[in-house]
Design a protein around this motif. Sequence first.
Motif, mmCIF file in Angstrom:
data_model
loop_
_atom_site.group_PDB
_atom_site.id
_atom_site.type_symbol
_atom_site.label_atom_id
_atom_site.label_comp_id
_atom_site.label_asym_id
_atom_site.label_seq_id
_atom_site.Cartn_x
_atom_site.Cartn_y
_atom_site.Cartn_z
ATOM 1 N N PRO A 277 0.879 -1.061 -0.082
ATOM 2 C CA PRO A 277 -0.077 -0.027 0.033
ATOM 3 C C PRO A 277 0.914 1.066 -0.087
ATOM 4 O O PRO A 277 1.950 1.185 0.536
ATOM 5 C CB PRO A 277 -0.860 -0.150 1.283
ATOM 6 C CG PRO A 277 -0.757 -1.612 1.658
ATOM 7 C CD PRO A 277 0.414 -2.185 1.132
ATOM 8 N N LEU A 326 -8.623 -3.990 4.678
ATOM 9 C CA LEU A 326 -7.386 -3.114 4.092
ATOM 10 C C LEU A 326 -6.621 -2.234 5.280
ATOM 11 O O LEU A 326 -5.730 -2.091 5.191
ATOM 12 C CB LEU A 326 -7.834 -2.268 2.863
ATOM 13 C CG LEU A 326 -6.744 -1.297 2.354
ATOM 14 C CD1 LEU A 326 -5.516 -2.487 1.603
ATOM 15 C CD2 LEU A 326 -7.346 -0.589 1.072
ATOM 16 N N LEU A 329 -4.315 -3.932 7.245
ATOM 17 C CA LEU A 329 -2.901 -4.312 6.373
ATOM 18 C C LEU A 329 -2.174 -2.889 6.427
ATOM 19 O O LEU A 329 -1.060 -2.725 6.528
ATOM 20 C CB LEU A 329 -3.399 -4.585 4.911
ATOM 21 C CG LEU A 329 -3.878 -5.934 4.649
ATOM 22 C CD1 LEU A 329 -4.155 -6.265 3.345
ATOM 23 C CD2 LEU A 329 -2.940 -7.114 5.050
ATOM 24 N N SER A 333 1.440 -1.688 7.588
ATOM 25 C CA SER A 333 2.468 -1.244 6.722
ATOM 26 C C SER A 333 3.052 0.158 7.419
ATOM 27 O O SER A 333 4.016 0.546 7.008
ATOM 28 C CB SER A 333 1.656 -0.916 5.430
ATOM 29 O OG SER A 333 0.850 0.214 5.532
ATOM 30 N N SER A 359 -1.271 -7.585 0.534
ATOM 31 C CA SER A 359 -1.860 -6.488 -0.010
ATOM 32 C C SER A 359 -2.325 -6.586 -1.468
ATOM 33 O O SER A 359 -3.347 -6.180 -2.003
ATOM 34 C CB SER A 359 -1.027 -5.364 -0.066
ATOM 35 O OG SER A 359 -0.740 -4.873 1.592
ATOM 36 N N TRP A 362 -5.435 -8.511 -1.982
ATOM 37 C CA TRP A 362 -6.728 -7.693 -1.595
ATOM 38 C C TRP A 362 -6.898 -6.797 -2.709
ATOM 39 O O TRP A 362 -7.979 -6.544 -3.015
ATOM 40 C CB TRP A 362 -6.385 -6.841 -0.360
ATOM 41 C CG TRP A 362 -7.700 -6.068 -0.151
ATOM 42 C CD1 TRP A 362 -8.627 -6.415 0.893
ATOM 43 C CD2 TRP A 362 -7.897 -4.927 -0.466
ATOM 44 N NE1 TRP A 362 -9.549 -5.484 0.969
ATOM 45 C CE2 TRP A 362 -9.232 -4.441 0.082
ATOM 46 C CE3 TRP A 362 -7.416 -3.915 -1.453
ATOM 47 C CZ2 TRP A 362 -9.997 -3.186 -0.231
ATOM 48 C CZ3 TRP A 362 -8.140 -2.693 -1.727
ATOM 49 C CH2 TRP A 362 -9.184 -2.326 -1.154
ATOM 50 N N ARG A 363 -5.831 -6.082 -3.278
ATOM 51 C CA ARG A 363 -5.992 -5.356 -4.497
ATOM 52 C C ARG A 363 -6.625 -5.925 -5.685
ATOM 53 O O ARG A 363 -7.381 -5.510 -6.450
ATOM 54 C CB ARG A 363 -4.774 -4.689 -4.796
ATOM 55 C CG ARG A 363 -4.704 -3.354 -5.800
ATOM 56 C CD ARG A 363 -3.217 -2.763 -6.118
ATOM 57 N NE ARG A 363 -2.492 -3.738 -6.979
ATOM 58 C CZ ARG A 363 -2.631 -3.715 -8.286
ATOM 59 N NH1 ARG A 363 -3.229 -3.012 -9.009
ATOM 60 N NH2 ARG A 363 -1.801 -4.631 -8.793
#
Length: 624
Positions: A277, A326, A329, A333, A359, A362-363
Amino acid sequence: MAALEPGGTSGGAEGRYARLAREHATAEARYRVRGERIGRARILLFVVIIVAVVALVRSTAGAVTAAWSVALAASMVAFAVLVHRHGRVRDAALLHEQTRIFYEIGLLRIRRDWDALPPGNTVAPPGHPYAEDLDVVGHASLARLLDVAGTGRPSGCLASWLLDPPASAREIRARQDAVRELAASDAFREELGVLARLAAASGVGTMDRLVEWCDRPAEIGPGPWLVLAARVLTASTITLLLLQLAALLAAPWWMITATAGTVLLAAGYRRVRAALPPAELRAAPFRRRVAMLALIERARFESERLREIQVRVRAGGGAAPELARLARLVVWSEVRHSPMLHGVLQWLLQWDLHLGVRSERWRCGSGAHVRDWLAALDEVLALGALATLSAENPEWALPAIADHDAPAVVEARALAHPLLPATTRVANDVAVGPPGSFLLVTGSNMSGKSTLLRAIGANALLAQAGGAVCAANMRLPVLDVRTSIRVADSLERGVSLFMAELRRLKEIVDAARARPGGRPLLYLLDEILHGTNTAERRIAARTVIGHLLDAGAIGVVTTHDLTLAADGPLREASRPVHFTERFERVDGVMRMTFDYRLRPGLATSTNALALLELVGLGGGSTAH
């Protein structure tokens, strides 16, 4: 909340806001005091912990050591509990503070106290055909009137509804249904507004960076072999470290696997970094938006538009749970902002690689929905702002939007300027159109001509956004709005006032002829072509109005020139109305008052010389 709840009290919005502001101020003060007490208790416990540590270091007796050990453990547990409790109390104090401010801003908005409201930071697009003339943005503007959260800017969706070409009649009616439903639900709107205020305070640009990251091409993260090797090395490091701590291994073999993992990470770090991210993302803005989206997901809506938005918010596994995932996450990060801790985690666990894998997963799975989730949220905020305007002004009406084939006529009963306080604005019945006619407004200086133009234009914009209008009732078609009210010259570009106004009028005539989307044009012209002499101004003004009439546009023209439509085609097309004033001399002092009431026919009085005397410049001799 599980469902929309009807709100409102007999005391009206102003009384309700004042009461709720007081209640939240009291709760805020209570939590502030509680937070201070917990803070003092934390300091005391910290001192106890230090004393216990020192006592343990100096202790030699077994019983004393055991006692201090128990005291140290209990103090540390109590300290951890207080830290957690302190955070919750501070969060509650912040929530009550921002809720109090939310209602206080509502009071200022109802009273139109523009100087006390939070400053706006939205500017009109350069060369916009009406934004500056109709006060869409600026100090006392529609943008600030609709800035429910007090963040300094309207939602992007609402700004486009006010500034871009209007939607279809069907779309506007769908918005009106949603506005009508939300206006009846104080609890939902106000909770959403408070959360929007908290989200704005925690960061605006974060969501833009999130959308950019989600729009990147797929499969930019680390390859499968790199991921597999990193997982094996990380698991080996953890296993070997635990074995050494358990005294089952003598040598620190875990240092070899950790170093090998670091080398592996360095070899593929370019792809790892692309999957992480963005460093600018912070968890706090996510939490506020997650709360807003969860509020929308839980609600039970009746209107078609709100149900459609809810379907969009629930897509892809649901915006709230997916963004919450997210957010976790992003929290992990954020360790990148602590270089020492980050370095240790990179060496031992190849932290960024494992985080990047999750990540990227998820993206690729949920990232495709992010733009629409945020657009749906923005639309609900826009509808909520329009609904709040309606709830705060229950005497205003949702206008009737005429179909495409209906006559191009704007009719309003008791129409007034929405940006003026209720205690000072004066309402008038207004009718503009049909094509082939125009409303000719005459009257002396300061009598209300320009305010009438802006009242018609501002209410037309609110109507076409889907909101209530400052009128008892109003009917209008979907139309384009063009104005020439505050035209200024430009020294930088070498453009005179007359030329600047001519260019604006040319744009208006061109738009009337083009009729984009088949929409009629509503023009609002104030003191047309006042930058030249009277004779030429009259000829030029008649020419411009003639072009607009031929193009089928409808509009309003104000003028001091009572002969503008005295003869020819303009006489047949004009429908003259006027404002007037009243003069009286009290104790030798001239006083002038206005009632701002619109009357039929041409004006019968002027006041320029009276105003000269009023400011102390009358009675002088003529210079030769």
